[in-house]
Write a protein that holds these residues in place. Structure first.
Motif, PDB file in Angstrom:
ATOM      1  N   ALA A  20      26.095   8.282  19.491  1.00  9.43           N
ATOM      2  CA  ALA A  20      25.400   7.001  20.237  1.00  9.43           C
ATOM      3  C   ALA A  20      25.829   6.832  21.593  1.00  9.43           C
ATOM      4  CB  ALA A  20      25.421   5.871  19.542  1.00  9.43           C
ATOM      5  N   ALA A  21      27.469   6.724  21.218  1.00  2.00           N
ATOM      6  CA  ALA A  21      28.479   6.391  22.421  1.00  2.00           C
ATOM      7  C   ALA A  21      27.965   7.243  23.392  1.00  2.00           C
ATOM      8  CB  ALA A  21      29.710   5.994  22.034  1.00  2.00           C
ATOM      9  N   LEU A  22      28.496   8.410  23.433  1.00  2.00           N
ATOM     10  CA  LEU A  22      28.312   9.665  24.189  1.00  2.00           C
ATOM     11  C   LEU A  22      26.697   9.864  24.840  1.00  2.00           C
ATOM     12  CD1 LEU A  22      28.787  12.309  25.834  1.00  2.00           C
ATOM     13  CD2 LEU A  22      28.335  13.383  23.953  1.00  2.00           C
ATOM     14  N   LYS A  91      16.493   3.327  21.172  1.00  2.00           N
ATOM     15  CA  LYS A  91      15.754   5.163  21.396  1.00  2.00           C
ATOM     16  C   LYS A  91      15.157   4.814  22.046  1.00  2.00           C
ATOM     17  CE  LYS A  91      15.337   8.925  19.653  1.00  2.00           C
ATOM     18  NZ  LYS A  91      15.103  10.397  18.797  1.00  2.00           N
ATOM     19  N   ASN A  92      13.720   3.949  22.449  1.00  4.87           N
ATOM     20  CA  ASN A  92      13.067   4.225  22.791  1.00  4.87           C
ATOM     21  C   ASN A  92      13.536   3.127  24.169  1.00  4.87           C
ATOM     22  OD1 ASN A  92       9.965   3.454  23.902  1.00  4.87           O
ATOM     23  ND2 ASN A  92       9.638   3.570  22.207  1.00  4.87           N
ATOM     24  N   VAL A  93      13.709   2.221  24.411  1.00  9.14           N
ATOM     25  CA  VAL A  93      13.545   1.950  25.588  1.00  9.14           C
ATOM     26  C   VAL A  93      14.437   2.461  26.204  1.00  9.14           C
ATOM     27  CG1 VAL A  93      15.646   0.114  24.709  1.00  9.14           C
ATOM     28  CG2 VAL A  93      13.982  -0.251  26.510  1.00  9.14           C
ATOM     29  N   ALA A 145      23.303  -2.350  22.388  1.00  9.45           N
ATOM     30  CA  ALA A 145      22.707  -2.286  21.021  1.00  9.45           C
ATOM     31  C   ALA A 145      22.903  -1.124  20.164  1.00  9.45           C
ATOM     32  CB  ALA A 145      21.106  -3.088  20.999  1.00  9.45           C
ATOM     33  N   MET A 146      22.578  -0.051  20.790  1.00  7.94           N
ATOM     34  CA  MET A 146      22.663   0.937  20.295  1.00  7.94           C
ATOM     35  C   MET A 146      24.078   1.136  19.673  1.00  7.94           C
ATOM     36  SD  MET A 146      21.384   4.230  19.408  1.00  7.94           S
ATOM     37  CE  MET A 146      19.355   4.180  20.395  1.00  7.94           C
ATOM     38  N   GLY A 215      17.990  12.898  21.069  1.00  4.50           N
ATOM     39  CA  GLY A 215      19.069  13.845  20.114  1.00  4.50           C
ATOM     40  C   GLY A 215      20.022  12.580  18.784  1.00  4.50           C
ATOM     41  N   VAL A 216      19.813  11.187  19.284  1.00  4.33           N
ATOM     42  CA  VAL A 216      19.986   9.984  19.088  1.00  4.33           C
ATOM     43  C   VAL A 216      19.348   9.345  17.824  1.00  4.33           C
ATOM     44  CG1 VAL A 216      21.757   8.369  19.003  1.00  4.33           C
ATOM     45  CG2 VAL A 216      21.336   9.447  21.012  1.00  4.33           C
TER      46      VAL A 216
END
Length: 445
Positions: A20-22, A91-93, A145-146, A215-216
């Motif tokens: 997620a950080a990447l 992820k969507n946004v 948020a992710m 991919g997340v």
């Protein structure tokens, strides 16, 4: 077992803090490359290509006005993309924001010029800039948020700080791509076609950003919320009704960005404009800005990690007050015409003290809002704060125009006062370090 952990177990979704950080780092770098690229072009080439008037000053002002339009669109994007992220997923946004930014920037590189289609050219430019501002408003809120929701409780500050490091890298890339082209090509070639190359490279943004973010996995927290709750209200309605004071405090905390406005915006004008009589060249302060951004990229994850050990509020207060106070020293170094001292103080003020705040605020803001309105709460607070903070350089110029005596003390005092207001708002806000996101889902304060 809690709802969030039960959702993880039932769905097989696991926390992916590194992934997620990447994703946040790369996505933020690419989006802010696009957004910052426009500011370079607005100063270097758009006055000639899209606003060719008989008065060069009018052309420059018109071009820079289209840059400002991007900030006008940000609160609208914060409300609508925040709702998208809170209702349809982080992820969507992020994918939506990436595609909007990538395609709008790519299209800028394909626009016809004023000479080809007349007034339609600047109209199309303004429309695409509005789309850019709309898109970038959802980037940091969704990315933060992710990462926050994928990260272990004890390391949220560290992992989320890479989102902010990405924004710095994006600005560095924009400078690194645009200015060498301007230096190598003749003015005629650069104005004719050279400036389009960095914009056309946004095709890479569309492809790379989509592949990385696809991919997340969606966050366990959002999956749990989706499983147990029906969203009855538009998120901004709940934000205004139930969390107004939290939002106001976050807006006031965002005013700490006055440090960058005083050093890297007003400070550049003070150093280079003929009316102030300092005499630095534009290229001198291009290097000052570049060094500030490069060193900030190094310090951001350090302070993000330290906030996990020692708390968010302390770093945000110390960074804001220290940076605000030392703005006097930075502007004094400019007044002394010492480029060495300018480099020293820009690193201390911008890359150390300000980054204590900047590396921490994204995590801190995200932790103030419940999951169901987290993207909206962050995006609305940050973007309203930034829109208001964008007026600070104009305020500085009004209170310390060319000919004013003791500009460093005057601007430094105002900067410190604004930072003090932000620090007070921080102290009135709950500390969040070491607490789980579920513990932070409590009532508004």
């Amino acid at each position: 077992m809690s709802a969030a952990k039960q959702a993880e177990a039932d769905s097989g979704i696991v926390r992916e803090p590194k992934k997620a950080a990447l994703s946040a780092w790369v996505g933020s770098a690419l989006e802010y490359y696009d957004f910052a690229l426009y500011s370079q072009a607005a100063a270097l080439v758009f006055p000639v290509v899209f606003f060719p008037t008989g008065d060069p000053t009018v052309g420059i002002i018109s071009s820079l006005a289209t840059y400002a339009v991007g900030y006008v669109a940000r609160p609208v994007g914060a409300v609508l993309l925040g709702a998208w992220g809170d209702r349809r997923g982080r992820k969507n946004v992020l994918i939506l924001a990436m595609l909007l930014m990538g395609f709008s920037t790519l299209l800028v590189g394909l626009l016809p010029t004023y000479a080809q289609v007349g007034v339609l050219a600047p109209i199309l430019l303004v429309i695409l800039r509005l789309v850019q501002g709309f898109a970038v408003a959802g980037e940091l809120g969704g990315a933060g948020a992710m990462v926050v929701e994928h990260s272990p409780d004890a390391r949220r500050g560290f992992f989320t700080s890479f989102t902010l490091q990405g924004t710095q890298i994006g600005s560095i890339l924009a400078t690194g791509v645009m200015l060498p082209l301007a230096a190598v090509l003749s003015e005629e070639d650069f104005a004719a076609w050279g400036w389009r190359i960095p914009f056309l490279l946004s095709a890479v943004v569309i492809i790379a950003g989509y592949l990385i973010r696809r991919g997340v996995h969606e966050t366990p927290v959002f999956s749990a919320e989706s499983a147990v709750e029906v969203r009855r209200r538009f998120p901004v309605v709940e934000l205004l009704r139930s969390y107004p004071w939290v939002m106001i405090r976050c807006i006031l905390m965002t005013f700490t960005n006055v440090i960058g406005m005083a050093t890297l915006v007003f400070g550049v004008s003070y150093a280079t404009q003929e009316g102030y009589g300092i005499g630095f060249s534009t290229s001198d302060f291009l290097w000052v800005t570049l060094v500030a951004n490069l060193t900030a990229a190094l310090t951001i994850p350090i302070f993000g990690g330290l906030s996990d050990r020692f708390g968010r509020r302390g770093f945000m207060v110390a960074g804001g007050l220290g940076g605000g106070l030392l703005t006097v020293a930075y502007l004094w170094a400019v007044e002394q015409r010492s480029l060495v001292l300018v480099f020293v103080f820009v690193v201390i003020v911008q890359s150390i003290f300000f980054q204590m705040w900047n590396a921490t605020f994204a995590t801190f803001f995200q932790e103030q809002f419940p999951a169901r309105i987290r993207v909206t709460g962050f995006a609305v607070s940050q973007n309203i704060g930034l829109m208001l903070a964008a007026f600070f350089p104009s305020l500085f110029t009004a209170i310390a125009p060319p000919g004013t005596e003791n500009v460093p003390l005057t601007i430094g005092a105002v900067t410190f006062a604004i930072c003090a207001v932000s620090a007070l708002a921080t102290l009135l806000t709950r500390e969040t370090r070491g607490r789980s996101l579920e513990e932070l889902e409590g009532p508004a304060r």
